[in-house]
Design a protein around this motif. Structure first.
Motif, PDB file in Angstrom:
ATOM      1  N   LEU A 143      47.144  48.511   1.008  1.00  0.00           N
ATOM      2  CA  LEU A 143      46.986  49.880   0.367  1.00  0.00           C
ATOM      3  C   LEU A 143      45.945  50.834   0.861  1.00  0.00           C
ATOM      4  N   ALA A 144      44.739  50.130   1.123  1.00  0.00           N
ATOM      5  CA  ALA A 144      43.605  51.196   1.724  1.00  0.00           C
ATOM      6  C   ALA A 144      44.207  51.722   3.213  1.00  0.00           C
ATOM      7  N   MET A 145      44.697  50.916   4.129  1.00  0.00           N
ATOM      8  CA  MET A 145      45.067  51.421   5.256  1.00  0.00           C
ATOM      9  C   MET A 145      46.430  52.264   5.103  1.00  0.00           C
ATOM     10  N   GLY A 146      47.178  51.958   4.261  1.00  0.00           N
ATOM     11  CA  GLY A 146      48.310  53.168   4.046  1.00  0.00           C
ATOM     12  C   GLY A 146      47.865  54.372   3.590  1.00  0.00           C
ATOM     13  N   LEU A 147      46.571  54.371   2.780  1.00  0.00           N
ATOM     14  CA  LEU A 147      46.344  55.659   2.229  1.00  0.00           C
ATOM     15  C   LEU A 147      45.630  56.398   3.390  1.00  0.00           C
ATOM     16  N   ASN A 148      44.693  55.664   4.358  1.00  0.00           N
ATOM     17  CA  ASN A 148      43.941  56.177   5.252  1.00  0.00           C
ATOM     18  C   ASN A 148      45.301  56.920   6.492  1.00  0.00           C
ATOM     19  N   VAL A 292      53.864  53.800   0.915  1.00  0.00           N
ATOM     20  CA  VAL A 292      54.767  52.769   0.521  1.00  0.00           C
ATOM     21  C   VAL A 292      54.443  51.429   1.289  1.00  0.00           C
ATOM     22  N   THR A 293      54.563  51.389   2.602  1.00  0.00           N
ATOM     23  CA  THR A 293      54.482  50.389   3.465  1.00  0.00           C
ATOM     24  C   THR A 293      53.184  49.675   3.464  1.00  0.00           C
ATOM     25  N   GLY A 294      52.129  50.335   3.224  1.00  0.00           N
ATOM     26  CA  GLY A 294      50.812  49.861   3.215  1.00  0.00           C
ATOM     27  C   GLY A 294      50.740  48.895   1.838  1.00  0.00           C
ATOM     28  N   PRO A 295      50.811  49.349   0.760  1.00  0.00           N
ATOM     29  CA  PRO A 295      51.005  48.126  -0.456  1.00  0.00           C
ATOM     30  C   PRO A 295      51.891  47.295  -0.342  1.00  0.00           C
ATOM     31  N   ILE A 306      55.983  44.090  10.134  1.00  0.00           N
ATOM     32  CA  ILE A 306      55.759  44.487  11.556  1.00  0.00           C
ATOM     33  C   ILE A 306      56.999  44.482  12.683  1.00  0.00           C
ATOM     34  N   THR A 307      57.592  43.014  12.470  1.00  0.00           N
ATOM     35  CA  THR A 307      58.744  42.776  13.300  1.00  0.00           C
ATOM     36  C   THR A 307      59.784  43.601  13.020  1.00  0.00           C
ATOM     37  N   ALA A 308      60.171  43.819  11.865  1.00  0.00           N
ATOM     38  CA  ALA A 308      61.222  44.736  11.489  1.00  0.00           C
ATOM     39  C   ALA A 308      60.843  46.319  11.928  1.00  0.00           C
ATOM     40  N   GLY A 309      59.501  46.680  11.912  1.00  0.00           N
ATOM     41  CA  GLY A 309      59.232  48.190  12.218  1.00  0.00           C
ATOM     42  C   GLY A 309      59.228  48.462  13.615  1.00  0.00           C
ATOM     43  N   MET A 310      59.068  47.257  14.504  1.00  0.00           N
ATOM     44  CA  MET A 310      59.162  47.535  15.921  1.00  0.00           C
ATOM     45  C   MET A 310      60.419  47.785  16.219  1.00  0.00           C
ATOM     46  N   LEU A 311      61.529  46.858  15.809  1.00  0.00           N
ATOM     47  CA  LEU A 311      62.713  46.807  16.064  1.00  0.00           C
ATOM     48  C   LEU A 311      63.438  48.144  15.547  1.00  0.00           C
ATOM     49  N   THR A 312      63.108  48.761  14.344  1.00  0.00           N
ATOM     50  CA  THR A 312      63.484  49.961  13.750  1.00  0.00           C
ATOM     51  C   THR A 312      63.257  51.101  14.772  1.00  0.00           C
ATOM     52  N   GLN A 313      61.919  51.183  15.235  1.00  0.00           N
ATOM     53  CA  GLN A 313      61.486  52.286  16.322  1.00  0.00           C
ATOM     54  C   GLN A 313      62.342  52.063  17.635  1.00  0.00           C
ATOM     55  N   ALA A 314      62.768  50.661  18.095  1.00  0.00           N
ATOM     56  CA  ALA A 314      63.502  50.976  19.252  1.00  0.00           C
ATOM     57  C   ALA A 314      64.863  51.450  19.050  1.00  0.00           C
ATOM     58  N   ALA A 341      55.698  53.606  10.147  1.00  0.00           N
ATOM     59  CA  ALA A 341      55.275  53.557   9.045  1.00  0.00           C
ATOM     60  C   ALA A 341      54.999  52.059   8.554  1.00  0.00           C
ATOM     61  N   MET A 342      56.091  51.417   8.773  1.00  0.00           N
ATOM     62  CA  MET A 342      56.201  49.896   8.494  1.00  0.00           C
ATOM     63  C   MET A 342      55.016  49.096   9.438  1.00  0.00           C
ATOM     64  N   VAL A 343      54.983  49.564  10.591  1.00  0.00           N
ATOM     65  CA  VAL A 343      53.844  48.982  11.725  1.00  0.00           C
ATOM     66  C   VAL A 343      52.436  49.434  11.417  1.00  0.00           C
ATOM     67  N   TYR A 344      52.153  50.662  11.179  1.00  0.00           N
ATOM     68  CA  TYR A 344      50.923  51.035  11.724  1.00  0.00           C
ATOM     69  C   TYR A 344      49.821  50.791  10.780  1.00  0.00           C
ATOM     70  N   PRO A 345      49.785  50.674   9.339  1.00  0.00           N
ATOM     71  CA  PRO A 345      48.856  50.314   8.564  1.00  0.00           C
ATOM     72  C   PRO A 345      48.711  48.652   8.395  1.00  0.00           C
ATOM     73  N   THR A 346      50.176  48.111   8.594  1.00  0.00           N
ATOM     74  CA  THR A 346      50.023  46.835   8.504  1.00  0.00           C
ATOM     75  C   THR A 346      49.239  46.097   9.702  1.00  0.00           C
ATOM     76  N   LEU A 347      49.165  46.336  10.918  1.00  0.00           N
ATOM     77  CA  LEU A 347      48.560  46.100  11.916  1.00  0.00           C
ATOM     78  C   LEU A 347      47.150  46.090  11.511  1.00  0.00           C
TER      79      LEU A 347
END
Length: 423
Positions: A143-148, A292-295, A306-314, A341-347
């Motif tokens: 959540l913290a990284m999602g907000l940031n 949404v994705t952070g929390p 993260i896996t789904a986010g990278m494949l979605t970007q591709a 968004a799925m990848v960035y705060p999660t990493l």
């Protein structure tokens, strides 16, 4: 004196005022980056007469290399000097950036401005990430990284729209960059007067740090040297190294988007205003989606998101490569933003999960070194491919690299969230 005498407490609720202030500060950091996103590629072509894509992308290369290196320095300095002095230094470095962009008589001045911008972004964005991790504690890092990240990239998007409008109405210079100058002044003032040091929060968490139940990281104790932190984050530790390569490929995408998307869209016949909307859609969805994705990563775990986010970007990049209309590209930009968004705060949350609080700031710096090195790699790869085979070929190459990165995450990253480790 009263503020420094308080015993620090971990968690978003007891630190809500300071956390909210840091969210606002990072929005200003994103705004400084967003001031050139719509305008600079057009400035390169129309004002300075640059035609080769590799030469045009020199500003992305300068920004990416400088920001990546500064991220590493920011993590080390944050541990040695404290977080606030590093944040303040980042704002001081930003003061000349909009002025150089306004008055640049040659492209070399623009590149110099982007060197300073890279230093600014490395010091300020890295430090706000570290400070929010300090304040939030282990339970709500997603959540913290999602907000940031949402605040920063929403500001990138809104500023891209605003500067595109200003450029269309008042010209490419100086109006768009006056907005950036206002961001710098406000960010510097807020940091100097209201931001408080958070290093004590990290020390508090380190004092109560417990080993994982599955036995991982028992060897990653508090006393690692900076060299050991670099090696573990880059290569040896599976989760940290998988996150580092995924972060690099993610920002390789963004380097492509910064440098070549405006040229692709305008070259296909879209107006500057329509191009500005498309360029803004991607970071807008990216920014808002992280709320949404952070929390969600706190609830579902990190790996599969993260896996789904990278494949979605591709997949989104493939649609951009074959598309030719505003509507098609708008849909693809939304999907690309959602995947990012799925990848960035999660990493970032993965790094916070794995790294010991005593060397977490340095691990964040190493991760962000690799991640933002992706700007430079993206500039070189996409620029070279575009010069040889055209813009769409460059997009196809980056799409393939992104899909491969997602497969590396699927194979190498284990689940790191504290509540999901047993699974």
């Amino acid at each position: 004196m009263t503020g420094t005498a308080k015993v620090p407490r971990l968690g978003l609720r007891p630190n809500l005022a300071q956390f909210g202030l840091l969210v606002a500060v990072n929005a200003l950091v994103g705004g400084v980056l967003g001031q050139e996103r719509s305008v600079l590629p057009l400035l390169a072509e129309r004002t300075f007469g640059l035609t080769g894509y590799t030469f045009l992308l020199t500003y992305v290369l300068a920004f990416g290399v400088t920001k990546a290196a500064t991220n590493y320095v920011a993590g080390t300095l944050s541990d040695r000097l404290g977080r606030k002095p590093v944040l303040l230094a980042g704002w001081l470095v930003a003061i000349p950036v909009p002025l150089l962009l306004i008055w640049a008589p040659s492209w070399g001045w623009v590149v110099a401005a982007n060197v300073l911008l890279g230093v600014n972004q490395g010091l300020t964005w890295s430090t706000t990430v570290i400070m929010k991790i300090d304040l939030a504690g282990p339970a709500r890092r997603g959540l913290a990284m999602g907000l940031n990240e949402a605040a920063g990239y929403a500001a990138v998007a809104l500023t891209a729209v605003a500067t595109g409008y200003l450029a269309a109405r008042y010209g490419l210079r100086p109006a768009p960059f006056l907005l950036g100058a206002a961001y710098v002044a406000l960010g510097l003032g807020l940091t100097a007067v209201f931001v408080r040091e958070t290093h004590e929060h990290a020390r508090l968490e380190a004092g109560g740090h417990t080993a994982r139940a599955d036995g991982r990281h028992d060897h990653l104790h508090a006393g690692l040297s900076s060299r050991e932190v670099f090696v573990h984050t880059s290569l040896r530790e599976p989760a940290l190294s998988a996150a580092s390569q995924a972060g690099m490929v993610n920002n390789l995408n963004d380097g492509l988007a910064m440098g070549l998307f405006p040229v692709l869209f305008v070259g296909a016949g879209l107006s500057i205003a329509d191009m500005g909307v498309l360029v803004a859609l991607y970071p807008a969805v990216w920014g808002a989606g992280q709320l949404v994705t952070g929390p969600l990563s706190d609830r579902w775990g990190r790996k599969h998101l993260i896996t789904a986010g990278m494949l979605t970007q591709a997949a989104a990049l493939a649609v951009i490569a074959v598309g030719g209309s505003f509507a098609t590209w708008a849909v693809a930009a939304v999907v690309l933003g959602a995947g990012t968004a799925m990848v960035y705060p999660t990493l970032l949350a993965v790094v916070g999960d794995v790294a010991h609080p005593a060397w977490r700031a340095r691990a964040v710096g190493v991760y962000r070194l690799w991640r933002d090195g992706g700007f430079a790699v993206g500039a070189l790869v996409s620029g070279a491919v575009a010069d040889l085979w055209g813009l769409r070929a460059a997009v196809w190459v980056v799409a393939a690299l992104t899909a491969a990165s997602g497969l590396v995450v699927a194979a190498r990253l284990y689940e790191t969230h504290p509540a999901r480790r047993s699974s």
